[in-house]
Scaffold this motif. Structure first.
Motif, short mmCIF file in Angstrom:
data_model
loop_
_atom_site.label_atom_id
_atom_site.label_comp_id
_atom_site.label_asym_id
_atom_site.label_seq_id
_atom_site.Cartn_x
_atom_site.Cartn_y
_atom_site.Cartn_z
N LEU A 222 2.40 6.66 5.18
CA LEU A 222 3.10 5.56 4.51
C LEU A 222 2.12 4.59 3.86
CD1 LEU A 222 5.80 5.14 7.22
CD2 LEU A 222 6.22 5.77 4.86
N GLY A 223 0.84 4.96 3.85
CA GLY A 223 -0.12 4.17 3.08
C GLY A 223 -1.06 3.32 3.90
N ALA A 224 -0.96 3.37 5.24
CA ALA A 224 -1.79 2.50 6.06
C ALA A 224 -3.19 3.07 6.22
CB ALA A 224 -1.16 2.31 7.44
N GLY A 225 -4.20 2.20 6.14
CA GLY A 225 -5.56 2.60 6.42
C GLY A 225 -5.78 2.61 7.93
N GLY A 226 -7.00 2.96 8.35
CA GLY A 226 -7.29 3.09 9.77
C GLY A 226 -7.07 1.81 10.54
N LEU A 227 -7.53 0.67 9.99
CA LEU A 227 -7.41 -0.59 10.72
C LEU A 227 -5.95 -1.00 10.87
CD1 LEU A 227 -10.35 -2.83 9.53
CD2 LEU A 227 -9.85 -2.03 11.84
N ARG A 228 -5.20 -0.84 9.79
CA ARG A 228 -3.78 -1.19 9.82
C ARG A 228 -3.04 -0.36 10.87
NH1 ARG A 228 0.05 -4.68 9.42
NH2 ARG A 228 -0.55 -5.42 7.36
N VAL B 97 11.65 1.32 8.58
CA VAL B 97 11.88 1.70 7.19
C VAL B 97 10.97 0.88 6.26
CG1 VAL B 97 13.59 1.77 5.34
CG2 VAL B 97 14.24 2.42 7.65
N ALA B 98 10.76 -0.40 6.62
CA ALA B 98 9.98 -1.29 5.74
C ALA B 98 8.49 -1.12 5.93
CB ALA B 98 10.39 -2.74 5.99
N TYR B 99 8.07 -0.25 6.86
CA TYR B 99 6.65 -0.16 7.20
C TYR B 99 5.76 0.09 5.98
CZ TYR B 99 2.44 1.09 9.82
OH TYR B 99 1.17 1.13 10.31
N GLY B 100 6.17 1.03 5.15
CA GLY B 100 5.37 1.36 3.98
C GLY B 100 5.19 0.17 3.04
N LEU B 101 6.21 -0.70 3.00
CA LEU B 101 6.12 -1.89 2.14
C LEU B 101 5.25 -2.96 2.80
CD1 LEU B 101 9.83 -2.09 0.99
CD2 LEU B 101 7.88 -1.24 -0.30
N MET B 102 5.36 -3.06 4.13
CA MET B 102 4.52 -4.04 4.83
C MET B 102 3.05 -3.71 4.62
SD MET B 102 4.21 -4.79 8.89
CE MET B 102 3.15 -3.38 9.12
N VAL B 103 2.74 -2.42 4.67
CA VAL B 103 1.36 -1.99 4.47
C VAL B 103 0.87 -2.38 3.08
CG1 VAL B 103 -0.04 0.09 4.16
CG2 VAL B 103 1.48 -0.11 6.13
N LYS B 104 1.78 -2.32 2.12
CA LYS B 104 1.42 -2.69 0.75
C LYS B 104 1.32 -4.19 0.55
CE LYS B 104 3.45 0.96 -2.14
NZ LYS B 104 4.67 1.18 -2.95
N GLY B 105 1.79 -4.97 1.55
CA GLY B 105 1.73 -6.41 1.44
C GLY B 105 2.95 -7.04 0.79
N VAL B 106 4.06 -6.32 0.74
CA VAL B 106 5.31 -6.88 0.20
C VAL B 106 5.85 -7.92 1.20
CG1 VAL B 106 7.68 -6.34 -0.49
CG2 VAL B 106 5.82 -4.75 -1.00
N GLY B 107 6.35 -9.03 0.70
CA GLY B 107 6.84 -10.11 1.55
C GLY B 107 8.01 -9.68 2.42
N ARG B 108 8.21 -10.44 3.52
CA ARG B 108 9.21 -10.04 4.50
C ARG B 108 10.62 -9.90 3.90
NH1 ARG B 108 10.00 -10.65 10.20
NH2 ARG B 108 7.80 -11.16 10.34
N ALA B 109 11.04 -10.93 3.14
CA ALA B 109 12.40 -10.92 2.61
C ALA B 109 12.60 -9.72 1.68
CB ALA B 109 12.68 -12.22 1.88
N VAL B 150 10.82 4.89 1.15
CA VAL B 150 10.69 3.47 0.82
C VAL B 150 9.59 3.22 -0.22
CG1 VAL B 150 9.03 2.66 2.55
CG2 VAL B 150 10.94 1.22 1.89
N ASN B 151 8.57 4.04 -0.20
CA ASN B 151 7.48 3.86 -1.18
C ASN B 151 7.75 4.58 -2.49
OD1 ASN B 151 5.97 2.19 0.39
ND2 ASN B 151 4.55 3.75 1.10
N GLU B 152 8.96 5.06 -2.66
CA GLU B 152 9.36 5.78 -3.87
C GLU B 152 8.37 6.88 -4.23
OE1 GLU B 152 10.10 2.75 -6.73
OE2 GLU B 152 11.84 2.01 -5.64
N PRO B 153 8.20 7.84 -3.33
CA PRO B 153 7.24 8.92 -3.59
C PRO B 153 7.73 9.80 -4.72
CG PRO B 153 8.56 9.48 -1.69
CD PRO B 153 8.95 8.08 -2.08
N LYS B 154 6.78 10.47 -5.38
CA LYS B 154 7.18 11.43 -6.42
C LYS B 154 7.50 12.78 -5.78
CE LYS B 154 4.67 9.89 -10.48
NZ LYS B 154 3.36 10.11 -11.15
N VAL B 155 6.90 13.01 -4.61
CA VAL B 155 7.17 14.24 -3.89
C VAL B 155 7.50 13.87 -2.45
CG1 VAL B 155 6.25 16.46 -3.14
CG2 VAL B 155 5.54 15.51 -5.33
#
Lengths: 314, 330
Positions: A222-228, B97-109, B150-155
């Motif tokens: 889901l995109g997380a690096g090692g630290l995350r 479900v929101a994990y992938g967005l949290m990792v990207k730094g998307v805000g909570r709301a 959630v991350n809108e993958p292409k595959v």
């Protein structure tokens, strides 16, 4: 010929009758199995704890030195005297520092053992962690006294690589420094960490081993690096093990009275205070009151750990 | 337009074990692609090669035309639904479900809003506050699906996603996955050992055997025109005829396959070939009959409602000429 069914059945043996009885009354077998450990826990263990608690509500007559068998909170009040309060503060600070350092040191070791070590290396890991536990505690502590002494190998090695001044600078830090490592709080701390480290590594490793690999992969996927992944997945899932380990290191440090006696600057710790109060001083009530402190601290600690959700995954 | 995923003579060897052995594959964008094979055939390793959890020992994998060799899993625009779902037990469904967005730094709301949107997509509205342990297997499956989308993958990669579900739920999820793929229009790559699942859901199927691709084609091609013995036997348990038997059955001296359901059994003296019934297996909608035809074992399938011969009975076998499918290879 008589039919076989009409022949009298042989009388059942005692073993068979017992088996039948236990089968009909499963509670009976359970009660029989549980009675000895429950008696032990209930009378010998909890009983003596209650006796201890009881004693702490007595007080000592300051002139005659005789225990006054009357309910009072006076003894607990004495814990707040500066000289006693210092002991509690010192012990709790040391226990917290030892726990924190053990956790930081143990995590990489436990992580390696749980994730990467296979076959022979796993055996080496267990042996390496357990081996110190097989030798006498006193021998280890005295060995450390020699290692940390002013004439010991640490000072020698520090001077040999030209780091003698660094060691001196560390030892000149007020409060935790001292004449040499073996007569300073730093030395006490090092030996505590050494002695209790295995109790942190083993539960930590067990809990890390239970984290499924697919969960770490899902995090990376889901995109997380090692630290995350470490912060958001591995650590929360390993938390029960970390808490279990910290309960060991924290409570063992709280109650120990030998290490601070042999290594350090002879400042009192709770265990030492209890030891001298119930022995030479004959002040059993104050010794009991001191002994109640670690119990209370551990109860608070467990309550906080529970609030943090450390036991959710159990 | 480049393919969504392309394998160029990709191998993944583990020591002496050739898990994947010089595989060439092209997965078109927007398709529903199934990798079908028995366990140990290399299909899951292929999926892990796409997601990046395995690296090829030889060859290259292109994802939308780009060589993915040096791209770690967390930088690939590809997401996976894991076989065991791998939901994070310490987070509630919404945070999972929101994990992938949290990792990207998307805000909570924002990420919670998006998570709710995806939960609605998989019909789990209102389940956001539950923990994974409070869900049934089918619900967990949907959460895993929403989390991977959630991350809108292409595959989207699916590793035996229906394996842990019971039959009824599995059939419902098959339909749902298929319609979800059509609505989203993204590429689904799906690993399964269940040939029925692969045939009913996929646009194209790759059949794996021992680390190699035995055949790639549409479900119809795979089923009706198996390229070799393995595919014929694995997909629909077809009768495989060696050249001399094919001749006896009225064809040329080539390997051939004959589907059990294409065989008609005739009581009495007729039939192209005679056989003796050696076993019966009741399947509900049909009965599977094993026959001994002069030393060669054959299976026939009789739909429910038609009389079934008894074990030991001599019957005649007949079939349409076009049912005898000749194969390129053994």
């Amino acid at each position: 010929m008589m039919p076989a069914a009409s022949q009298p059945a042989p009388a059942p043996g005692i073993a068979e009758r017992l088996t039948a009885l236990f089968w009909r009354r499963p509670g009976l077998l359970l009660a029989l199995l549980l009675a000895p450990p429950l008696l032990w826990l209930g009378i010998v263990y909890v009983g003596s704890l209650i006796a201890l608690l009881w004693q702490s509500f007595y007080s000592i007559d300051p002139f005659s030195g005789v225990v006054v068998r009357e309910f009072t909170l006076k003894t607990y009040g004495e814990l707040l005297l500066p000289q006693n309060y210092d002991i509690i503060l010192r012990t709790v600070t040391m226990a917290a520092a030892v726990t924190l350092a053990s956790a930081v040191l143990a995590f990489p070791i436990a992580f390696y053992a749980a994730r990467f070590a296979k076959g022979r290396w796993k055996a080496v890991f267990y042996l390496g962690v357990m081996l110190p536990l097989w030798s006498s505690y006193l021998v280890k502590v005295y060995a450390w006294k020699l290692i940390l002494a002013k004439e010991g190998i640490v000072t020698w090695a520090a001077n040999g690589i030209g780091a003698g001044s660094v060691l001196d600078a560390i030892l000149s830090i007020p409060v935790i420094g001292g004449n040499s490592l073996s007569t300073s709080f730093i030395g006490t701390f090092i030996v505590f960490v050494y002695v209790w480290l295995p109790y942190m590594i083993l539960p930590m490793q067990a809990s890390l081993e239970r984290v499924p690999k697919s969960m770490l992969e899902a995090s990376a996927d889901l995109g997380a690096g090692g630290l995350r992944t470490l912060w958001s997945v591995t650590l929360p899932l390993a938390l029960p093990g970390i808490i279990a380990g910290s309960i060991f290191t924290f409570s063992l440090t709280l109650g120990d009275y030998i290490i601070p006696q042999i290594i350090g600057n002879s400042a009192n710790f709770i265990g030492m205070a209890v030891y001298s109060l119930q022995g030479t001083a004959g002040n059993i009530p104050l010794a009991a009151a001191f002994a109640v402190i670690p119990i209370l601290i551990m109860l608070v600690y467990l309550a906080i750990a529970r609030r943090l959700g450390a036991f959710d995954a159990l | 337009m480049p393919a969504a995923v392309e394998f160029r003579s990709v191998s993944r060897h583990f020591g002496a074990v050739k898990a994947v052995d010089s595989v060439d594959l092209t997965i078109a964008e927007g398709s529903f692609f199934a990798m079908l094979g028995p366990s140990g055939s290399g299909k899951t390793t292929c999926l892990r090669l796409i997601s990046g959890f395995e690296s090829p020992t030889a060859g290259e994998i292109r994802i939308f035309g780009e060589d993915s060799g040096a791209v770690p899993p967390n930088r690939r625009n590809v997401n996976t639904v894991f076989q065991d779902y791998a939901l994070f037990p310490h987070m509630n469904v919404r945070d999972n479900v929101a994990y992938g967005l949290m990792v990207k730094g998307v805000g909570r709301a924002a990420r919670h809003a998006k998570a709710e949107e995806l939960l609605a997509l998989v019909h789990l509205d209102g389940f956001g506050d539950r923990k994974p342990a409070q869900l049934s297997g089918g619900q967990r499956q949907r959460v895993a699906l929403a989390r991977a989308l959630v991350n809108e993958p292409k595959v989207l990669l699916l590793d035996e996603p229906l394996g842990a579900l019971d039959l009824k739920l599995r059939e419902a999820m098959q339909d749902e996955l298929k319609s979800l793929q059509q609505r989203l229009g993204i590429t689904f790559v799906f690993v399964t050992h269940d040939q029925g699942e692969a045939l009913s859901m996929a646009d194209r199927v790759a059949v794996f055997a021992e680390g190699r691709v035995a055949q790639v084609g549409t479900p119809g091609e795979i089923y009706e025109q198996p390229a070799n013995r393995f595919v014929a036997d694995f997909v629909g348990s077809s009768n495989v005829l060696p050249p001399e038997q094919t001749q006896r059955f009225g064809g040329p001296a080539r390997w051939a396959s004959l589907r059990p359901e294409a065989i008609r059994l005739e009581r009495g003296q007729g039939g192209t070939v005679r056989g003796r019934v050696t076993g019966l297996r009741y399947l509900g909608a049909a009965t599977r009959v094993t026959l001994d035809c002069g030393g060669h074992e054959l299976a026939a399938q009789i739909p429910a409602g038609i009389a079934v011969p008894a074990v030991g009975e001599e019957v005649g076998l007949g079939w349409q000429v076009q049912s005898l499918h000749l194969m390129e290879k053994a």
